[in-house]
Enzyme design. Structure first.
Site, short mmCIF file in Angstrom:
data_model
loop_
_atom_site.label_atom_id
_atom_site.label_comp_id
_atom_site.label_asym_id
_atom_site.label_seq_id
_atom_site.Cartn_x
_atom_site.Cartn_y
_atom_site.Cartn_z
N ARG A 26 48.32 64.58 -0.82
CA ARG A 26 49.13 65.42 -1.71
C ARG A 26 49.92 66.43 -0.86
NH1 ARG A 26 48.12 62.02 -4.75
NH2 ARG A 26 47.19 62.09 -6.86
N GLU A 84 58.49 66.10 -5.48
CA GLU A 84 58.93 64.72 -5.30
C GLU A 84 59.67 64.21 -6.53
OE1 GLU A 84 55.08 63.49 -2.50
OE2 GLU A 84 55.24 62.74 -4.55
N HIS A 132 56.60 58.59 -0.54
CA HIS A 132 55.43 58.33 -1.38
C HIS A 132 55.23 56.82 -1.61
CE1 HIS A 132 52.67 60.66 -4.28
NE2 HIS A 132 52.16 59.46 -4.09
#
Length: 312
Positions: free
Chosen positions: A229, A258, A279
């Site tokens: 994270r 994000e 990601h």
């Protein structure tokens, strides 16, 4: 009873979805905005969501909803207290990223320890062409074998990464908030690791667990990898530590926001030996298919009266 299933953000999952075995109506949308959720779910008994939030005020307007099937492990987008109060079951995905995340970590580790990005850029920019020697090595290159990996968060993913690290000839040390035999403390991880990889949840206790003070305690030859994270690391402090040479490199698959629509300090192209990926550590073709299959398994289990992977 025919179940109505609505997938609110289908484009977040690049895999084949098999049809559930029970009688159902299925509707999917590539994306769903906040103002579209209630209208699209007004007749739904089952909703599939990955990133679309379902908060208390939204759930209160959906009396037919019985199951929220989250197409991910994290369930931060769901108001679980409100769901439970309303009698809605929440399920999530577990144990699907056992290859894809460890392989992403290992890929980042090799790229950073061997300064592959810097060398590739030098070749593209014609720097090698001007070198006096045919072997051109202005950037440090460090072996993986014989180095020490420190793992923050020693759950299933941490253990899977440890197995791969040992196969590469690395010494492995690990820290976890929950006591386990053979683990070390956080200070030992900072002091002794050549590679640190983070696999901890984001909580009030872990937010910014890596900041300026922690970077000063790390080896200046060490690298930091974060596929967990974004909020676990103070991004401004990391950027400064890399520029100042306090640590040797970093590989991040996550940021605090994000996508970084408002920019991010880690997107500065002048920061040395930094790799940021969007990601995708979880997103191998194989892992996404495992996720999709488990998602349907969760839905079928609920309809059969035996809910699986229930999140409280």
């Amino acid at each position: 009873m025919t179940q109505k299933i609505v997938f609110l953000d289908r484009e977040t999952l690049g895999a084949t979805m098999r049809k559930p075995v029970f009688a159902h109506e299925y509707v999917e949308y590539d994306v769903t905005g906040p103002d579209q959720v209630v209208e699209r779910l007004k007749d739904a008994t089952i909703v599939i969501t990955n990133k679309v939030p379902l908060r208390a005020d939204t759930l209160a307007q959906l009396p037919n909803l019985k199951l929220i099937a989250v197409a991910a492990t994290g369930t931060d987008v769901i108001d679980k207290v409100a769901a439970k109060k309303q009698g809605i079951v929440v399920s999530n995905i577990r144990g699907y990223a056992f290859n894809t995340v460890p392989e992403h970590v290992v890929a980042l580790m090799f790229a950073l320890r061997r300064n592959l990005l810097a060398y590739a850029v030098d070749v593209q920019n014609g720097v090698w062409n001007k070198a006096r020697q045919f072997c051109f090595f202005p950037h440090p290159i460090r072996d993986i074998a014989g180095s020490t990996m420190g793992i923050i968060g020693y759950g299933a993913l941490g253990k899977s990464i440890a197995e791969r690290a040992r196969a590469l000839g690395m010494k492995v040390i690990a820290y976890d908030a929950f006591p386990q035999e053979g683990l070390v403390d956080f200070e030992t991880i900072l002091r002794d690791s050549d590679v640190i990889t983070i696999h901890a949840p984001l909580t009030d206790e872990t937010r910014n667990m890596f900041g300026a003070a922690e970077f000063r305690k790390m080896k200046n030859s060490a690298i930091l990898i974060n596929t967990a994270r974004g909020g676990l690391v103070d991004e401004a402090a990391l950027a400064q530590a890399l520029k100042d040479g306090e640590i040797a490199g970093a590989g991040f698959d996550v940021l605090t926001q994000e996508p970084p629509v408002n920019g991010n300090v880690l997107l500065d192209p002048t920061i040395p030996n930094l790799i940021v990926t969007p990601h995708v550590a979880w997103a191998s073709t194989e892992a996404m298919q495992i996720l999709a299959d488990q998602l349907v398994d969760n839905i079928e289990a609920f309809v059969s009266g035996k809910p699986a992977n229930v999140v409280e």
